[in-house]
Write a protein that holds these residues in place. Structure first.
Motif, PDB file in Angstrom:
ATOM      1  N   PHE A 194    -112.263 -18.461  63.232  1.00  0.00           N
ATOM      2  CA  PHE A 194    -112.778 -19.698  63.823  1.00  0.00           C
ATOM      3  C   PHE A 194    -114.291 -19.821  63.635  1.00  0.00           C
ATOM      4  CE2 PHE A 194    -108.934 -18.995  66.532  1.00  0.00           C
ATOM      5  CZ  PHE A 194    -108.228 -20.087  66.071  1.00  0.00           C
ATOM      6  N   LEU A 195    -115.009 -18.715  63.801  1.00  0.00           N
ATOM      7  CA  LEU A 195    -116.463 -18.774  63.671  1.00  0.00           C
ATOM      8  C   LEU A 195    -116.897 -19.063  62.239  1.00  0.00           C
ATOM      9  CD1 LEU A 195    -117.602 -15.812  65.974  1.00  0.00           C
ATOM     10  CD2 LEU A 195    -117.567 -18.249  66.496  1.00  0.00           C
ATOM     11  N   VAL A 196    -116.280 -18.359  61.284  1.00  0.00           N
ATOM     12  CA  VAL A 196    -116.645 -18.566  59.881  1.00  0.00           C
ATOM     13  C   VAL A 196    -116.184 -19.940  59.407  1.00  0.00           C
ATOM     14  CG1 VAL A 196    -116.328 -17.750  57.516  1.00  0.00           C
ATOM     15  CG2 VAL A 196    -116.643 -16.112  59.356  1.00  0.00           C
ATOM     16  N   GLY A 197    -114.899 -20.260  59.675  1.00  0.00           N
ATOM     17  CA  GLY A 197    -114.380 -21.558  59.248  1.00  0.00           C
ATOM     18  C   GLY A 197    -115.100 -22.710  59.925  1.00  0.00           C
ATOM     19  N   GLY A 198    -115.292 -22.601  61.241  1.00  0.00           N
ATOM     20  CA  GLY A 198    -116.011 -23.655  61.958  1.00  0.00           C
ATOM     21  C   GLY A 198    -117.453 -23.760  61.517  1.00  0.00           C
ATOM     22  N   GLY A 199    -118.077 -22.614  61.205  1.00  0.00           N
ATOM     23  CA  GLY A 199    -119.457 -22.635  60.704  1.00  0.00           C
ATOM     24  C   GLY A 199    -119.580 -23.346  59.377  1.00  0.00           C
ATOM     25  N   ILE A 200    -118.619 -23.112  58.492  1.00  0.00           N
ATOM     26  CA  ILE A 200    -118.629 -23.800  57.191  1.00  0.00           C
ATOM     27  C   ILE A 200    -118.505 -25.308  57.387  1.00  0.00           C
ATOM     28  CG2 ILE A 200    -117.362 -24.120  55.039  1.00  0.00           C
ATOM     29  CD1 ILE A 200    -116.562 -21.170  55.208  1.00  0.00           C
ATOM     30  N   LEU A 201    -117.582 -25.712  58.269  1.00  0.00           N
ATOM     31  CA  LEU A 201    -117.362 -27.143  58.499  1.00  0.00           C
ATOM     32  C   LEU A 201    -118.568 -27.794  59.175  1.00  0.00           C
ATOM     33  CD1 LEU A 201    -113.638 -27.050  59.715  1.00  0.00           C
ATOM     34  CD2 LEU A 201    -114.489 -27.716  57.460  1.00  0.00           C
ATOM     35  N   SER A 202    -119.129 -27.124  60.188  1.00  0.00           N
ATOM     36  CA  SER A 202    -120.255 -27.727  60.913  1.00  0.00           C
ATOM     37  C   SER A 202    -121.513 -27.810  60.057  1.00  0.00           C
ATOM     38  CB  SER A 202    -120.536 -26.939  62.199  1.00  0.00           C
ATOM     39  OG  SER A 202    -120.989 -25.629  61.904  1.00  0.00           O
ATOM     40  N   HIS A 203    -121.680 -26.868  59.128  1.00  0.00           N
ATOM     41  CA  HIS A 203    -122.839 -26.934  58.238  1.00  0.00           C
ATOM     42  C   HIS A 203    -122.614 -27.930  57.100  1.00  0.00           C
ATOM     43  CE1 HIS A 203    -123.981 -23.211  60.289  1.00  0.00           C
ATOM     44  NE2 HIS A 203    -125.200 -23.438  59.853  1.00  0.00           N
ATOM     45  N   GLY A 204    -121.350 -28.186  56.775  1.00  0.00           N
ATOM     46  CA  GLY A 204    -121.058 -29.111  55.680  1.00  0.00           C
ATOM     47  C   GLY A 204    -121.052 -30.571  56.094  1.00  0.00           C
ATOM     48  N   LEU A 205    -120.868 -30.837  57.380  1.00  0.00           N
ATOM     49  CA  LEU A 205    -120.847 -32.211  57.889  1.00  0.00           C
ATOM     50  C   LEU A 205    -122.150 -32.482  58.632  1.00  0.00           C
ATOM     51  CD1 LEU A 205    -117.169 -32.312  59.206  1.00  0.00           C
ATOM     52  CD2 LEU A 205    -118.054 -33.355  57.110  1.00  0.00           C
ATOM     53  N   PRO A 206    -123.004 -33.360  58.133  1.00  0.00           N
ATOM     54  CA  PRO A 206    -124.324 -33.585  58.735  1.00  0.00           C
ATOM     55  C   PRO A 206    -124.283 -33.889  60.227  1.00  0.00           C
ATOM     56  CG  PRO A 206    -124.185 -34.681  56.613  1.00  0.00           C
ATOM     57  CD  PRO A 206    -122.809 -34.167  56.919  1.00  0.00           C
ATOM     58  N   ALA A 207    -123.330 -34.716  60.661  1.00  0.00           N
ATOM     59  CA  ALA A 207    -123.266 -35.084  62.084  1.00  0.00           C
ATOM     60  C   ALA A 207    -123.029 -33.852  62.957  1.00  0.00           C
ATOM     61  CB  ALA A 207    -122.152 -36.104  62.300  1.00  0.00           C
ATOM     62  N   LEU A 208    -122.104 -32.997  62.533  1.00  0.00           N
ATOM     63  CA  LEU A 208    -121.840 -31.782  63.297  1.00  0.00           C
ATOM     64  C   LEU A 208    -123.024 -30.824  63.242  1.00  0.00           C
ATOM     65  CD1 LEU A 208    -118.104 -31.023  62.348  1.00  0.00           C
ATOM     66  CD2 LEU A 208    -118.989 -32.079  64.438  1.00  0.00           C
ATOM     67  N   HIS A 209    -123.674 -30.762  62.098  1.00  0.00           N
ATOM     68  CA  HIS A 209    -124.836 -29.874  61.956  1.00  0.00           C
ATOM     69  C   HIS A 209    -125.961 -30.291  62.912  1.00  0.00           C
ATOM     70  CE1 HIS A 209    -127.404 -26.943  60.134  1.00  0.00           C
ATOM     71  NE2 HIS A 209    -128.272 -27.848  59.718  1.00  0.00           N
ATOM     72  N   HIS A 210    -126.184 -31.591  63.046  1.00  0.00           N
ATOM     73  CA  HIS A 210    -127.214 -32.091  63.965  1.00  0.00           C
ATOM     74  C   HIS A 210    -126.846 -31.788  65.414  1.00  0.00           C
ATOM     75  CE1 HIS A 210    -129.355 -33.743  60.698  1.00  0.00           C
ATOM     76  NE2 HIS A 210    -128.627 -34.842  60.531  1.00  0.00           N
ATOM     77  N   LEU A 211    -125.557 -31.921  65.741  1.00  0.00           N
ATOM     78  CA  LEU A 211    -125.109 -31.585  67.093  1.00  0.00           C
ATOM     79  C   LEU A 211    -125.336 -30.100  67.399  1.00  0.00           C
ATOM     80  CD1 LEU A 211    -121.750 -33.545  67.535  1.00  0.00           C
ATOM     81  CD2 LEU A 211    -123.846 -33.833  68.869  1.00  0.00           C
ATOM     82  N   SER A 212    -125.060 -29.253  66.423  1.00  0.00           N
ATOM     83  CA  SER A 212    -125.265 -27.818  66.597  1.00  0.00           C
ATOM     84  C   SER A 212    -126.738 -27.500  66.823  1.00  0.00           C
ATOM     85  CB  SER A 212    -124.750 -27.069  65.360  1.00  0.00           C
ATOM     86  OG  SER A 212    -124.953 -25.683  65.491  1.00  0.00           O
ATOM     87  N   GLU A 213    -127.614 -28.147  66.062  1.00  0.00           N
ATOM     88  CA  GLU A 213    -129.055 -27.929  66.234  1.00  0.00           C
ATOM     89  C   GLU A 213    -129.531 -28.427  67.596  1.00  0.00           C
ATOM     90  OE1 GLU A 213    -130.665 -29.937  62.840  1.00  0.00           O
ATOM     91  OE2 GLU A 213    -130.775 -28.073  61.657  1.00  0.00           O
ATOM     92  N   SER A 214    -129.018 -29.572  68.034  1.00  0.00           N
ATOM     93  CA  SER A 214    -129.397 -30.113  69.342  1.00  0.00           C
ATOM     94  C   SER A 214    -128.953 -29.187  70.466  1.00  0.00           C
ATOM     95  CB  SER A 214    -128.775 -31.504  69.536  1.00  0.00           C
ATOM     96  OG  SER A 214    -129.222 -32.394  68.529  1.00  0.00           O
ATOM     97  N   LEU A 215    -127.757 -28.614  70.312  1.00  0.00           N
ATOM     98  CA  LEU A 215    -127.257 -27.696  71.325  1.00  0.00           C
ATOM     99  C   LEU A 215    -128.127 -26.439  71.388  1.00  0.00           C
ATOM    100  CD1 LEU A 215    -125.064 -27.020  73.398  1.00  0.00           C
ATOM    101  CD2 LEU A 215    -123.692 -26.073  71.537  1.00  0.00           C
ATOM    102  N   ALA A 216    -128.553 -25.958  70.221  1.00  0.00           N
ATOM    103  CA  ALA A 216    -129.409 -24.769  70.177  1.00  0.00           C
ATOM    104  C   ALA A 216    -130.730 -25.031  70.896  1.00  0.00           C
ATOM    105  CB  ALA A 216    -129.658 -24.361  68.725  1.00  0.00           C
ATOM    106  N   ILE A 217    -131.302 -26.206  70.680  1.00  0.00           N
ATOM    107  CA  ILE A 217    -132.566 -26.560  71.336  1.00  0.00           C
ATOM    108  C   ILE A 217    -132.378 -26.687  72.843  1.00  0.00           C
ATOM    109  CG2 ILE A 217    -134.321 -28.369  71.535  1.00  0.00           C
ATOM    110  CD1 ILE A 217    -133.866 -28.958  68.556  1.00  0.00           C
TER     111      ILE A 217
END
Length: 308
Positions: free
Chosen positions: A240-263
């Motif tokens: 789940f972590l590797v697969g979800g990481g690939i998907l979240s980094h490949g989709l800009p909207a999800l990548h931005h959400l991940s960065e916002s959550l980190a902040i």
């Protein structure tokens, strides 16, 4: 003139090797996380194999892994040269497949009754006591599953490495990719072989030497089953972590959400993307399993109509 040309050639070779060493070190550091996931997943895949067949199975999977990389390295070089846009979609497909496999494991465990799981376990135990032909089929399925999973993780390792050397000359790319491929295969499957034989090492030590050695052996024997269970759990989580990481980094909207959550998480900023990737992996796995189940039911229905 010949001497100066030779010195120039030696200098060029030294420069290339220096670049290769530096870039290989950077790539190895970036792929360390995937290496841990690869180790957990492959140790999990060997679970259930007869003790005397563990090392042959690990060796068979290691050869399959090396074949995977023999395919992936030239493919990565070709994609880098002629179709760099294809890297992300291919990784996304691989990530979705990992999420599907992980959720399928969860669904099998939690959506089936204890009686059904006990029946599966009994069938597995019966296979272990069945004629040799059944054991061969069981091992073959294990090996195929492990090599299939290895292909996805190897593709991510090669893709990460390719990103590190993307701006380098072709020869540097070739040497770094080949070096990482060999080092990762030897490292992962060497460790897997050590882990699956941990109980044998414990038995050996418990029957020899002094009291301290025997106590160490008994400790290894007690720890081995728990380690395998922990690796099985870690392997599923890693999907789940590797697969979800690939998907979240490949989709800009999800990548931005991940960065916002980190902040938003402040001092725990490292935890936000991990939890987010896991959640994306779970959702993606559920959707993929639902789509697969619908496809299987539709195919069976159409097949029944055709037969009718």
């Amino acid at each position: 003139m010949a001497a100066s040309s030779l010195l120039a050639l030696i200098d060029d070779i030294a420069t290339i090797l220096d670049d290769v060493a530096l870039l290989a070190k950077v790539a190895a550091k970036k792929t360390t996380g995937v290496l841990g996931d690869d180790l957990a997943l492959n140790a999990q895949q060997v679970a259930g194999v007869a003790a005397e067949r563990e090392l042959p199975v690990v060796w068979a999977v290691a050869k399959g892994s090396m074949l995977n990389k023999a395919i992936l390295v030239p493919a990565a070089l070709a994609i880098s040269a002629w179709a760099p846009w294809a890297v992300t979609p291919l990784l996304m497909l691989g990530g979705a497949f990992l999420c599907f496999e992980g959720f399928e494991k969860l669904a099998h465990k939690f959506l089936h009754s204890k009686d059904e799981l006990a029946a599966d376990h009994q069938a597995l135990s019966a296979a272990a006591l069945a004629p040799e032909q059944d054991l061969v089929a069981f091992e073959r399925d294990k090996i195929k599953g492990a090599i299939r999973t290895d292909f996805i993780l190897s593709a991510e390792i090669i893709a990460i490495t390719l990103g590190t050397v993307a701006q380098s000359p072709f020869m540097t790319q070739l040497l770094v990719l080949s070096g990482i491929a060999v080092a990762m295969t030897v490292g992962v499957y060497g460790l897997v072989a050590g882990i699956v034989k941990l109980d044998d090492a414990g038995l050996y030590l418990s029957q020899r030497g002094g009291a301290a050695t025997q106590a160490l052996g008994r400790g290894l024997l007690a720890a081995a089953p728990w380690l395998m269970k922990a690796l099985a759990l870690a392997g599923t989580v890693a999907m789940f972590l590797v697969g979800g990481g690939i998907l979240s980094h490949g989709l800009p909207a999800l990548h931005h959400l991940s960065e916002s959550l980190a902040i938003a998480m402040g001092s725990l900023s490292w935890l936000g993307p991990v939890l987010f990737d896991g959640a994306v992996g779970l959702v993606a796995g559920a959707l993929c399993l639902a789509a697969h189940s619908a496809f299987v039911r539709l195919k069976a229905r159409l097949g029944g109509q055709t037969l009718a």
